[in-house]
Each structure stands twice: as C-alpha cells, then as structure tokens.
Design a protein around this motif. Structure first.
Motif, PDB file in Angstrom:
ATOM      1  N   LYS A   1       0.866  -1.176   0.000  1.00  0.00           N
ATOM      2  CA  LYS A   1       0.000   0.000   0.000  1.00  0.00           C
ATOM      3  C   LYS A   1       0.903   1.226   0.000  1.00  0.00           C
ATOM      4  O   LYS A   1       1.660   1.443   0.951  1.00  0.00           O
ATOM      5  CB  LYS A   1      -0.913   0.001   1.230  1.00  0.00           C
TER       6      LYS A   1
ATOM      7  N   VAL B   1       2.722   4.573   0.645  1.00  0.00           N
ATOM      8  CA  VAL B   1       2.722   5.488   1.785  1.00  0.00           C
ATOM      9  C   VAL B   1       3.683   6.638   1.500  1.00  0.00           C
ATOM     10  O   VAL B   1       4.505   6.571   0.584  1.00  0.00           O
ATOM     11  CB  VAL B   1       3.124   4.770   3.092  1.00  0.00           C
ATOM     12  N   LYS B   2       3.586   7.706   2.301  1.00  0.00           N
ATOM     13  CA  LYS B   2       4.329   8.934   2.013  1.00  0.00           C
ATOM     14  C   LYS B   2       5.842   8.730   2.035  1.00  0.00           C
ATOM     15  O   LYS B   2       6.575   9.341   1.262  1.00  0.00           O
ATOM     16  CB  LYS B   2       3.928  10.021   3.006  1.00  0.00           C
ATOM     17  N   ASN B   3       6.344   7.885   2.931  1.00  0.00           N
ATOM     18  CA  ASN B   3       7.793   7.703   3.004  1.00  0.00           C
ATOM     19  C   ASN B   3       8.294   6.618   2.043  1.00  0.00           C
ATOM     20  O   ASN B   3       9.464   6.239   2.087  1.00  0.00           O
ATOM     21  CB  ASN B   3       8.228   7.387   4.428  1.00  0.00           C
ATOM     22  N   ARG B   4       7.425   6.111   1.197  1.00  0.00           N
ATOM     23  CA  ARG B   4       7.755   5.153   0.137  1.00  0.00           C
ATOM     24  C   ARG B   4       8.330   3.849   0.696  1.00  0.00           C
ATOM     25  O   ARG B   4       9.130   3.175   0.062  1.00  0.00           O
ATOM     26  CB  ARG B   4       8.713   5.772  -0.887  1.00  0.00           C
TER      27      ARG B   4
END
Length: 288
Positions: A54, A56-59
């Motif tokens: 999924k 997410v912002k921090n990859r």
C-alpha cells in the motif's frame, strides 16, 4: 487473504545459526517485513511469498529485509500486489551485511526493484528470473563490493535491467565509498525502457551478457559522484537498443544516450570483442 506474517515471523525468529527455513509449495500472504537478522541461515522451498503493498508517504515497502550475515535465499517465488512505482528498496533488501547468496528465485512485481543492496560485501545473485518490477531489476548501491551477478534472466522491468550506482553527494545516505569489484556476466537482459546495464564504481567487469530491446543504451558506465575506473566491457552481444520504447511502463524519462555501449568519465577502460547491432534513433555502436 489471510495474513501469514505472524506465523512466518515466529518461524524466522526461532532460527539459530546453521538452520534452514523451508516454505512448502503454496502462497504466503505477508503484510510486513520478513526480517532475516540471524547469521548463517538458509531460506528455501517451493513456496510463493506475496507481499502486500500500500503506497505510503515515506515510500516504504514490505520485503525480505536482510541484515544478518552469511544468508542464503533460494528456490522461492517472491512477488507483490503493487500496481505502480511507489516505493524504494527491493523485495529483497540487503544492508550493512556480508556473504549473501540469492539463487534460483523468481522475483516480480516489486513497487521498486527486485534486489537492492547498500554497504554489502560479497553478494551473489545467480540463476534468477527477475521480471516485471516497477523500477530496476537489480539495484546495487553505496559501497557494495565483491558482487557477482551471473546467469540471470532479467526481462520487462520498469527502469534499468541492472543498476550498479555509486551515488556521492551531500545527502547523509550518499557518503559511503563507491562500489568495488563487481562482476556482471552471463545475464540475458531485455525489454527495459532505460538501460540494459548502468554501472559505476571501481573494478567493474561486464562480460558475456546478452542485451536487447532497451529504450536507452545497452550498457552505460558513467560518473555518479565517483569516477569509475578499472572497467572491462567484453564479449557482450547487444542489439536493438535506444528504441525509446517504454515496454508497458510509464517511464519517467526516455531521454538519454541510445548507443550500444556508452562510457563517460572513466579511467583504465577496456572495451573488446563485443557484438553490437541495431542502435536506434541516432545511437552509435560505441560512444566515448
């Protein structure tokens, strides 16, 4: 799908040096990292490890996270349900470790790369089928040394087939020395929107590979912070490169050299006995 992470993690945590963990045939759905911290273990079997992804912002991504020493991973299918390029690291990520063997694995559909290294000594990636990643097939970086990448089939990945990168700049994670002593041999690399092989570092040997259908150059050796030196590029067969095709990926940048072999800012360089044909879109056989 039922989450198998707790059961797998329990089995991994129980391993002692010298033990083998076998995954029987079947699919194991994993919603977090499988962390291999114990030295001298083997992970084997005919099973499929399916990592949930999924963005997410921090990859971040779920993966096999290798930090133990003298670890073997073989005969596994490793994949994810990623549908875009949306992470960093690899389905197998190795950092600050040594003596790693990845052999006879089928690795696909990473939201980033199949295998990623940082500060790893003595790693062998052999006899694997590496296909349909959203970024590079294999990504070797930041003071990885004693690397052998041999006899793999690397097909339909979303960036370079093999990337050996020695980034060096002001970022804290780019302060390590360059990669050293890397052998890339006997691989078949095809259908990638970027380069077949992109390599930088010291003591690089690229020999006996077959490379075809690349959007950019077949092989490029360049400076990425560090000057590359002691490079041998020999006996490779390179064809239909520089096509500017994306091969099914929404590749971020199709610009760049389209030559069979392109070298820049190198010293102590040998290019010999390569067979190059079909450089497209103004590309040349060899560009220095």
């Amino acid at each position: 799908k039922a989450d198998d992470l707790a059961a797998v993690s329990k089995a991994v945590e129980a391993l002692k040096p010298g033990d083998t963990l076998r995954f029987p045939s079947g699919t194991y759905f994993l919603t977090g990292d499988v962390s291999l911290k114990t030295d001298r273990i083997t992970v084997d079997g005919g099973g499929t490890l399916l990592f949930d992804h999924k963005p997410v912002k921090n990859r971040a991504m779920n993966k096999i996270d290798v930090t133990g020493k003298s670890i073997t991973i073989r005969n596994l299918t490793i994949t994810s349900n990623a549908t875009s390029r949306s992470a960093v690291h690899g389905l197998i990520s190795c950092k600050n470790t040594e003596n790693i063997l990845i052999d006879e694995c089928d690795i696909s559909k990473s939201p980033s790369v199949a295998v990623w290294t940082m500060n790893v000594a003595n790693i062998r990636i052999t006899n694997c089928f590496i296909h349909h990643q959203w970024a590079d097939g294999i990504h070797i970086s930041r003071y990885s040394r004693g690397v052998i990448i041999a006899n793999n089939t690397i097909d339909f990945n979303g960036d370079d087939g093999i990337g050996v990168v020695s980034y060096h700049d002001k970022a804290p994670w780019n302060q390590l020395p360059r990669n050293e002593n890397v052998l890339i041999t006997g691989n078949i690399i095809s259908n990638t929107p970027a380069r077949g092989i992109c390599a930088s570092g010291g003591g690089l040997t690229i020999t006996g590979n077959v490379i075809f259908n690349t959007g950019k150059a077949g092989i490029i050796c360049s400076r990425e912070g560090w000057i590359s030196e002691k490079i041998q590029i020999t006996s490779n067969r390179i064809s239909n490169v520089g096509t500017a095709e994306k091969y099914g990926y929404d590749f971020y940048d199709s610009r760049g050299t389209r030559s069979g072999i392109h070298v820049q800012t190198n010293s102590n360089l040998l290019i010999a006995d390569n067979i190059i044909s079909g450089a497209q879109n103004g590309g040349s056989a060899i560009m220095l």
